[in-house]
Design a protein around this motif. Structure first.
Motif, PDB file in Angstrom:
ATOM      1  N   ALA A   1     -58.488 107.437 -10.467  1.00  0.00           N
ATOM      2  CA  ALA A   1     -59.324 108.599 -10.800  1.00  0.00           C
ATOM      3  C   ALA A   1     -58.723 109.445 -11.915  1.00  0.00           C
ATOM      4  CB  ALA A   1     -59.543 109.447  -9.557  1.00  0.00           C
ATOM      5  N   ALA A   2     -57.416 109.675 -11.880  1.00  0.00           N
ATOM      6  CA  ALA A   2     -56.779 110.522 -12.894  1.00  0.00           C
ATOM      7  C   ALA A   2     -56.755 109.861 -14.266  1.00  0.00           C
ATOM      8  CB  ALA A   2     -55.362 110.885 -12.475  1.00  0.00           C
ATOM      9  N   VAL A   3     -56.929 108.526 -14.282  1.00  0.00           N
ATOM     10  CA  VAL A   3     -56.992 107.831 -15.573  1.00  0.00           C
ATOM     11  C   VAL A   3     -58.363 108.064 -16.197  1.00  0.00           C
ATOM     12  CG1 VAL A   3     -56.650 105.634 -16.752  1.00  0.00           C
ATOM     13  CG2 VAL A   3     -55.445 106.084 -14.604  1.00  0.00           C
ATOM     14  N   GLY A   4     -59.403 107.981 -15.357  1.00  0.00           N
ATOM     15  CA  GLY A   4     -60.760 108.121 -15.857  1.00  0.00           C
ATOM     16  C   GLY A   4     -61.051 109.482 -16.466  1.00  0.00           C
ATOM     17  N   ASP A   5     -60.427 110.538 -15.927  1.00  0.00           N
ATOM     18  CA  ASP A   5     -60.705 111.869 -16.491  1.00  0.00           C
ATOM     19  C   ASP A   5     -59.737 112.259 -17.605  1.00  0.00           C
ATOM     20  OD1 ASP A   5     -58.352 112.673 -15.219  1.00  0.00           O
ATOM     21  OD2 ASP A   5     -59.399 113.590 -13.529  1.00  0.00           O
ATOM     22  N   GLY A   6     -58.854 111.344 -17.992  1.00  0.00           N
ATOM     23  CA  GLY A   6     -57.953 111.585 -19.122  1.00  0.00           C
ATOM     24  C   GLY A   6     -56.657 112.282 -18.781  1.00  0.00           C
ATOM     25  N   ALA A   7     -56.512 112.736 -17.519  1.00  0.00           N
ATOM     26  CA  ALA A   7     -55.308 113.487 -17.151  1.00  0.00           C
ATOM     27  C   ALA A   7     -54.052 112.629 -17.246  1.00  0.00           C
ATOM     28  CB  ALA A   7     -55.462 114.047 -15.737  1.00  0.00           C
ATOM     29  N   GLU A   8     -54.160 111.370 -16.814  1.00  0.00           N
ATOM     30  CA  GLU A   8     -52.975 110.498 -16.818  1.00  0.00           C
ATOM     31  C   GLU A   8     -52.541 110.171 -18.239  1.00  0.00           C
ATOM     32  OE1 GLU A   8     -50.052 108.197 -14.571  1.00  0.00           O
ATOM     33  OE2 GLU A   8     -51.348 109.921 -14.213  1.00  0.00           O
ATOM     34  N   LEU A   9     -53.484 109.961 -19.125  1.00  0.00           N
ATOM     35  CA  LEU A   9     -53.136 109.686 -20.521  1.00  0.00           C
ATOM     36  C   LEU A   9     -52.412 110.880 -21.130  1.00  0.00           C
ATOM     37  CD1 LEU A   9     -53.142 108.151 -23.152  1.00  0.00           C
ATOM     38  CD2 LEU A   9     -55.552 108.766 -23.480  1.00  0.00           C
ATOM     39  N   GLU A  10     -52.900 112.091 -20.881  1.00  0.00           N
ATOM     40  CA  GLU A  10     -52.225 113.286 -21.414  1.00  0.00           C
ATOM     41  C   GLU A  10     -50.830 113.438 -20.809  1.00  0.00           C
ATOM     42  OE1 GLU A  10     -53.151 115.032 -23.864  1.00  0.00           O
ATOM     43  OE2 GLU A  10     -55.218 114.318 -24.079  1.00  0.00           O
ATOM     44  N   THR A  11     -50.699 113.135 -19.518  1.00  0.00           N
ATOM     45  CA  THR A  11     -49.398 113.234 -18.844  1.00  0.00           C
ATOM     46  C   THR A  11     -48.392 112.276 -19.450  1.00  0.00           C
ATOM     47  OG1 THR A  11     -50.319 114.014 -16.745  1.00  0.00           O
ATOM     48  CG2 THR A  11     -48.219 112.822 -16.643  1.00  0.00           C
ATOM     49  N   LEU A  12     -48.808 111.038 -19.678  1.00  0.00           N
ATOM     50  CA  LEU A  12     -47.888 110.033 -20.219  1.00  0.00           C
ATOM     51  C   LEU A  12     -47.594 110.286 -21.699  1.00  0.00           C
ATOM     52  CD1 LEU A  12     -49.402 107.042 -18.285  1.00  0.00           C
ATOM     53  CD2 LEU A  12     -47.071 107.914 -18.030  1.00  0.00           C
ATOM     54  N   ALA A  13     -48.578 110.828 -22.440  1.00  0.00           N
ATOM     55  CA  ALA A  13     -48.320 111.215 -23.828  1.00  0.00           C
ATOM     56  C   ALA A  13     -47.306 112.350 -23.875  1.00  0.00           C
ATOM     57  CB  ALA A  13     -49.621 111.636 -24.499  1.00  0.00           C
ATOM     58  N   LEU A  14     -47.419 113.279 -22.945  1.00  0.00           N
ATOM     59  CA  LEU A  14     -46.447 114.371 -22.833  1.00  0.00           C
ATOM     60  C   LEU A  14     -45.046 113.808 -22.622  1.00  0.00           C
ATOM     61  CD1 LEU A  14     -45.227 117.164 -22.100  1.00  0.00           C
ATOM     62  CD2 LEU A  14     -46.371 116.972 -19.872  1.00  0.00           C
ATOM     63  N   SER A  15     -44.929 112.868 -21.684  1.00  0.00           N
ATOM     64  CA  SER A  15     -43.623 112.268 -21.402  1.00  0.00           C
ATOM     65  C   SER A  15     -43.055 111.564 -22.630  1.00  0.00           C
ATOM     66  CB  SER A  15     -43.765 111.281 -20.240  1.00  0.00           C
ATOM     67  OG  SER A  15     -42.552 110.614 -19.988  1.00  0.00           O
ATOM     68  N   ALA A  16     -43.908 110.798 -23.321  1.00  0.00           N
ATOM     69  CA  ALA A  16     -43.450 110.042 -24.490  1.00  0.00           C
ATOM     70  C   ALA A  16     -42.941 110.973 -25.585  1.00  0.00           C
ATOM     71  CB  ALA A  16     -44.587 109.165 -25.010  1.00  0.00           C
ATOM     72  N   HIS A  17     -43.709 112.007 -25.920  1.00  0.00           N
ATOM     73  CA  HIS A  17     -43.317 112.908 -27.011  1.00  0.00           C
ATOM     74  C   HIS A  17     -42.109 113.761 -26.630  1.00  0.00           C
ATOM     75  CE1 HIS A  17     -46.297 112.031 -30.037  1.00  0.00           C
ATOM     76  NE2 HIS A  17     -47.252 112.029 -29.107  1.00  0.00           N
ATOM     77  N   LEU A  18     -41.990 114.090 -25.368  1.00  0.00           N
ATOM     78  CA  LEU A  18     -40.815 114.839 -24.932  1.00  0.00           C
ATOM     79  C   LEU A  18     -39.558 114.006 -25.124  1.00  0.00           C
ATOM     80  CD1 LEU A  18     -40.380 117.667 -23.727  1.00  0.00           C
ATOM     81  CD2 LEU A  18     -40.436 116.614 -21.452  1.00  0.00           C
ATOM     82  N   ARG A  19     -39.656 112.718 -24.788  1.00  0.00           N
ATOM     83  CA  ARG A  19     -38.514 111.818 -24.980  1.00  0.00           C
ATOM     84  C   ARG A  19     -38.156 111.674 -26.453  1.00  0.00           C
ATOM     85  NH1 ARG A  19     -35.266 110.485 -20.650  1.00  0.00           N
ATOM     86  NH2 ARG A  19     -36.544 110.127 -18.781  1.00  0.00           N
ATOM     87  N   LEU A  20     -39.172 111.689 -27.310  1.00  0.00           N
ATOM     88  CA  LEU A  20     -38.930 111.549 -28.751  1.00  0.00           C
ATOM     89  C   LEU A  20     -38.398 112.828 -29.384  1.00  0.00           C
ATOM     90  CD1 LEU A  20     -42.143 109.573 -29.824  1.00  0.00           C
ATOM     91  CD2 LEU A  20     -39.804 108.671 -29.747  1.00  0.00           C
ATOM     92  N   GLY A  21     -38.489 113.943 -28.658  1.00  0.00           N
ATOM     93  CA  GLY A  21     -38.097 115.225 -29.231  1.00  0.00           C
ATOM     94  C   GLY A  21     -39.187 115.854 -30.066  1.00  0.00           C
ATOM     95  N   ASN A  22     -40.420 115.370 -29.924  1.00  0.00           N
ATOM     96  CA  ASN A  22     -41.568 115.963 -30.624  1.00  0.00           C
ATOM     97  C   ASN A  22     -42.115 117.097 -29.756  1.00  0.00           C
ATOM     98  OD1 ASN A  22     -41.267 113.959 -32.561  1.00  0.00           O
ATOM     99  ND2 ASN A  22     -42.800 112.628 -31.642  1.00  0.00           N
ATOM    100  N   PHE A  23     -41.406 118.217 -29.750  1.00  0.00           N
ATOM    101  CA  PHE A  23     -41.678 119.249 -28.753  1.00  0.00           C
ATOM    102  C   PHE A  23     -43.017 119.949 -28.956  1.00  0.00           C
ATOM    103  CE2 PHE A  23     -36.926 119.120 -28.942  1.00  0.00           C
ATOM    104  CZ  PHE A  23     -36.762 118.521 -27.698  1.00  0.00           C
ATOM    105  N   GLU A  24     -43.436 120.111 -30.185  1.00  0.00           N
ATOM    106  CA  GLU A  24     -44.720 120.768 -30.415  1.00  0.00           C
ATOM    107  C   GLU A  24     -45.867 119.899 -29.902  1.00  0.00           C
ATOM    108  OE1 GLU A  24     -47.326 122.745 -34.088  1.00  0.00           O
ATOM    109  OE2 GLU A  24     -45.220 122.161 -34.397  1.00  0.00           O
ATOM    110  N   GLN A  25     -45.819 118.583 -30.196  1.00  0.00           N
ATOM    111  CA  GLN A  25     -46.846 117.678 -29.695  1.00  0.00           C
ATOM    112  C   GLN A  25     -46.786 117.578 -28.177  1.00  0.00           C
ATOM    113  OE1 GLN A  25     -45.558 114.624 -32.752  1.00  0.00           O
ATOM    114  NE2 GLN A  25     -47.705 114.039 -32.527  1.00  0.00           N
ATOM    115  N   ALA A  26     -45.584 117.575 -27.645  1.00  0.00           N
ATOM    116  CA  ALA A  26     -45.435 117.514 -26.193  1.00  0.00           C
ATOM    117  C   ALA A  26     -46.088 118.720 -25.532  1.00  0.00           C
ATOM    118  CB  ALA A  26     -43.953 117.440 -25.820  1.00  0.00           C
ATOM    119  N   GLU A  27     -45.898 119.897 -26.125  1.00  0.00           N
ATOM    120  CA  GLU A  27     -46.504 121.097 -25.545  1.00  0.00           C
ATOM    121  C   GLU A  27     -48.026 121.007 -25.564  1.00  0.00           C
ATOM    122  OE1 GLU A  27     -46.579 125.980 -25.922  1.00  0.00           O
ATOM    123  OE2 GLU A  27     -45.397 124.813 -27.363  1.00  0.00           O
TER     124      GLU A  27
END
Length: 422
Positions: free
Chosen positions: A305-331
Motif C-alpha cells: 500500500a505504501a508503494v502505491g501512494d508514493g510514500a515508500e519511494l519518497e522514503t527510499l529516495a530520502l535514505s539514498a540522498h542522505l547517504r550521498l550527503g545531498n542534504f537539500e534533496q534529502a530534506e
C-alpha cells in the motif's frame, strides 16, 4: 583415499525436491542474474558437488548456489581449500531441524486416529491471511518489536502444521506455503527493524525456502527485497545489491510496474552506500517511471500500500540522498514522505523525522534539526532499536556540529525526559 560425500548438499536437495538436473538449471539461472550470462552447469556438475570431488567450487558457483538455497557455501557442506570437512555443529543441527519443519513434517498437527481426515481449504488460508493483516498492522504501528517477530514466526509454524492436519489440495498447499513464507518474512523484517541481524538471517533462509515451495512471485519478491534491506542496514552494499537483483529479476516486476518501482527504489537506497550519485539518480528515475505506469486499481498484497501512494519511494529516495550527503534533496524527500505517510504508520514517521533532522543538520541548521528530532515520540525513540540508534547518532553529530550552542543543553534535557516518560 576417496572424497567424503557432501551430505549437507544432498540433504538440502532431498528436502527441496531437487534432482541433479533441476539444481543445475536453478544454478544456471542464478548465474545469469549475477553475471548476465547463462551458466553451463549440468547434472554431472551437481553430482561432482555431491560426491565431494569438488570440495570448494569457484566464486560464481558459490554465489549462485547461495542465491538458490539462501544458505552459505559452508552451510551447504563445501569446504574452503586447506580445511578439513568439519563435523556438523550444534547450530547446523538446529538449522536442519528447522528445515525439517519447513518440509512439512509437523507431527503435532497430525489427525486424531480413528477420525476421518479433515479437509484443509481456502477458508483456512483466509483465516491465516486475517492474522497476517494483524501482523502487518502491528509492524506499521510499532515495528521491530520481538513480540511481533515471535507472533509471526509462530503463525508461520501454524501454517506449516496445517499441511498435515488433513487432506490438502495442491492449490491450497501452495497457498499455505505462501502464508508461511509471508509470516516468516514478517518475522525477518521485525528482526531487521530491531537490528537483530543474526536472527533475521535465520528467518530469511526459512522464508526463502518456503517462498520457493509456494511458487508465489509476490512473496518471493518480498523475501529477497527484505534481504537486500537487511544487508543495506548491515552496511554490506555488495550483498544488498545482489539480493536486490534477484528481487528485480522476478517476472512479477514485469507484470506489475509497482513491484518494479519498489525494486528500483530499494536499489537506489543501497546505491547510496556506494557513493554513486549517477546510479542513484538512474534508479530513482526508473522507480518514478514505474510508479507512473502502475495501475492504481490493481489487486496487490496489503504490504504494497505504501508503494502505491508514493510514500515508500519518497522514503527510499530520502535514505539514498542522505547517504550521498545531498542534504537539500534529502530534506525535500523527507517533507514529501511525511506528507504521504498514512497516520497509522508511526514507525516510518519516526524514522523519516529523524532523517529529516539529519538532513537539516547537514545543512548547518542545528536549531531546526534539534527541534525536528524532538518531534519523535518518546515511546518510539526508546523502544524502537533503529530509531533509538538514529537519534543517538544525531545527538553525537549535533554536539560535534554546534559545540557551545544552547540547543545542546535543550537536546540533553529533552532526551533525559524519555527515561521518565517510558
Amino acid at each position: 583415499m576417496s572424497a567424503a560425500r557432501n551430505e549437507a548438499l544432498e540433504t538440502w536437495m532431498k528436502e527441496h525436491g531437487h534432482s541433479a538436473n533441476s539444481l543445475a538449471e536453478a544454478a544456471n539461472r542464478a548465474v545469469e542474474r549475477l553475471t548476465g550470462r547463462t551458466g553451463s552447469y549440468d547434472g554431472s556438475s551437481v553430482r561432482s558437488w555431491k560426491s565431494g570431488r569438488v570440495r570448494w567450487p569457484n566464486e560464481f558457483t558459490r554465489r549462485a548456489l547461495e542465491a538458490v538455497t539462501g544458505m552459505s557455501a559452508t552451510e551447504l557442506g563445501f569446504v574452503p581449500r586447506g580445511r578439513a570437512r568439519p563435523a556438523r555443529a550444534p547450530q547446523q543441527e538446529d538449522d536442519m531441524k528447522r528445515r525439517t519443519l519447513i518440509s512439512g513434517i509437523a507431527v503435532a498437527a497430525a489427525a486424531v486416529p480413528g477420525t476421518a481426515p479433515r479437509r484443509i481449504g481456502m477458508s483456512d488460508v483466509d483465516r491465516l491471511q486475517q492474522r497476517f493483516t494483524e501482523i502487518i498492522a502491528s509492524d506499521i504501528r510499532w515495528g521491530g518489536q520481538p513480540g511481533i517477530e515471535q507472533r509471526a514466526a509462530a503463525l508461520a509454524d501454524e501454517a506449516l502444521n496445517l499441511q498435515n492436519a488433513g487432506s490438502v489440495a495442491p492449490r491450497v498447499r501452495s497457498s499455505l506455503y505462501a502464508s508461511a513464507a509471508a509470516f516468516r518474512s514478517s518475522a525477518m523484517w521485525a528482526a531487521i527493524d530491531g537490528c537483530r541481524y543474526d536472527t533475521a538471517k535465520a528467518h530469511m533462509r526459512e522464508a526463502q525456502a518456503l517462498a520457493e515451495m509456494s511458487g508465489d512471485q509476490a512473496i518471493k519478491f518480498r523475501v529477497w527485497s527484505h534481504a537486500g534491506s537487511m544487508y543495506r542496514h548491515m552496511g554490506l552494499p555488495a550483498d544488498a545489491l545482489a539480493a536486490n537483483d534477484v528481487a528485480r529479476s522476478l517476472h512479477i516486476t514485469r507484470r506489475d510496474p509497482l513491484f518494479s518501482c519498489l525494486g528500483h527504489a530499494r536499489h537506489a537506497a543501497t546505491l547510496g552506500l556506494t557513493g554513486d550519485t549517477a546510479a542513484v539518480h538512474r534508479a530513482l528515475g526508473a522507480a518514478q517511471d514505474a510508479l507512473e505506469r502502475a495501475d492504481p486499481d490493481a489487486v496487490r498484497p496489503m504490504w504494497m500500500a505504501a508503494v502505491g501512494d508514493g510514500a515508500e519511494l519518497e522514503t527510499l529516495a530520502l535514505s539514498a540522498h542522505l547517504r550521498l550527503g545531498n542534504f537539500e534533496q534529502a530534506e525535500a524527500h523527507a517533507h514529501r514522505s511525511l506528507a504521504l505517510l498514512r497516520p497509522q504508520m508511526q514507525r516510518d514517521r519516526a524514522i523519516n523525522t529523524a532523517r529529516l533532522a539529519q538532513a537539516q543538520l547537514g545543512q548547518g541548521e542545528a536549531d531546526a534539526a534539534a527541534s525536528t528530532a524532538m518531534e519523535v515520540p518518546a515511546i518510539t525513540a526508546t523502544r524502537h532499536a533503529r530509531v533509538a540508534r538514529m537519534l543517538q547518532e544525531f545527538g553525537a553529530a549535533l554536539r560535534a556540529a554546534a559545540p557551545g550552542n544552547t540547543i545542546i543543553q535543550d537536546w540533553t534535557e529533552h532526551t533525559a525526559t524519555w527515561r521518565t516518560a517510558t
